[in-house]
Scaffold this active site. Structure first.
Site, PDB file in Angstrom:
ATOM      1  N   HIS A 299      -3.802  -5.057   0.288  1.00  0.00           N
ATOM      2  CA  HIS A 299      -3.220  -5.477   1.796  1.00  0.00           C
ATOM      3  C   HIS A 299      -3.224  -6.811   1.585  1.00  0.00           C
ATOM      4  CE1 HIS A 299      -2.488  -1.475   3.993  1.00  0.00           C
ATOM      5  NE2 HIS A 299      -3.343  -1.173   3.373  1.00  0.00           N
TER       6      HIS A 299
ATOM      7  N   GLU B 295      -1.487  -8.629   3.711  1.00  0.00           N
ATOM      8  CA  GLU B 295      -1.421  -9.331   5.099  1.00  0.00           C
ATOM      9  C   GLU B 295      -2.528  -9.402   5.669  1.00  0.00           C
ATOM     10  OE1 GLU B 295      -2.026  -4.977   5.678  1.00  0.00           O
ATOM     11  OE2 GLU B 295      -1.130  -5.964   4.223  1.00  0.00           O
TER      12      GLU B 295
ATOM     13  N   CYS C 247       0.729  -1.096   0.076  1.00  0.00           N
ATOM     14  CA  CYS C 247      -0.131   0.040  -0.040  1.00  0.00           C
ATOM     15  C   CYS C 247       0.897   1.293   0.130  1.00  0.00           C
ATOM     16  CB  CYS C 247      -1.219  -0.128   1.201  1.00  0.00           C
ATOM     17  SG  CYS C 247      -2.369   1.309   0.831  1.00  0.00           S
TER      18      CYS C 247
END
Length: 243
Positions: A211, A213, A107
């Site tokens: 994102h 994660e 990001c």
């Protein structure tokens, strides 16, 4: 032997804490790395100690990057900024890049990579890109698939996923504009916004706009990104040990 992965942090609103989301930590650990956080140290310009300590660096999400780093004045749509974080991360990136440390940006991280290498950003895609689709939904869980991206063949990103089209989450209002030196865009959303980039050189330098994660537990395919990063960091570690 597991590689040590440095995670960049952000300052809390009161600047009392230098912190990072647990999702980054969990994803690095699940992929076989040992995550450590790198605190923001104001006015520090020499990051050699951190670079010598880690085998790879993950530049995490967060604040908008100040537009004066790419020669622009701010639009009214610009969100939160932190010149302290900008300076710290740009300096850290340059030192890591100089020593060929594997780098992964998420990001804000993809934007930081691009700016550090001389590129620019769309400060606000909704006001600057006609026909932009949704990229920053509200009241949506961070692990929800949101929009599709098209991945270019014969790229590192394609090698990781093995697919030309996947769906990702999305939480950003800025994006890569003019590419920085030795960078190539490797994935785009359907409205043409850059969703991933990588280096044209022989190094692990990868950035994604979404994102992953937040997705690794519910959508394990996104752990492939972290596994590729960890493997590159392990190779770097082994080279350093044998040097």
């Amino acid at each position: 032997m597991k590689p040590i992965i440095g995670l960049t942090t952000f300052l809390s609103e009161q600047s009392k804490y230098s912190t990072v989301s647990r999702n980054y930590v969990d994803s690095i650990y699940a992929a076989g790395g040992v995550p450590i956080t790198i605190p923001i140290v104001e006015d520090k310009t020499d990051y050699s100690e951190y670079i010598d300590l880690v085998d790879g660096i993950l530049f995490t999400g967060g604040n908008d990057i100040a537009p004066y780093y790419f020669g622009e004045n701010p639009l009214k749509e610009l969100h939160s900024m932190s010149s302290i974080r900008d300076e710290y991360e740009l300096s850290l990136f340059r030192k890591a890049y100089e020593k060929n440390v594997p780098i992964f940006g998420i990001c804000r991280g993809i934007q930081l990579i691009n700016v550090a290498l001389g590129g620019s950003l769309y400060q606000d895609i909704y006001s600057q890109i006609p026909g932009a689709l949704g990229h920053s939904p509200t009241q949506t869980a961070s692990d929800e698939l949101y929009h599709s991206i098209q991945i270019s063949k014969h790229t590192q990103l394609y090698d990781i996923f093995g697919e030309e089209r996947i769906f990702t989450n999305s939480f950003h209002h800025q994006s890569v504009k003019q590419l920085g030196k030795n960078l190539i865009a490797t994935a785009f959303s359907e409205d043409g916004i850059v969703e991933a980039l990588e280096s044209t050189e022989e190094r692990f330098l990868l950035g994604v706009q979404w994102h992953p994660e937040c997705m690794t537990k519910r959508h394990p395919m996104f752990l492939k990104l972290f596994s590729a990063f960890i493997q590159a960091s392990l190779v770097h570690k082994q080279k350093e040990v044998s040097a």
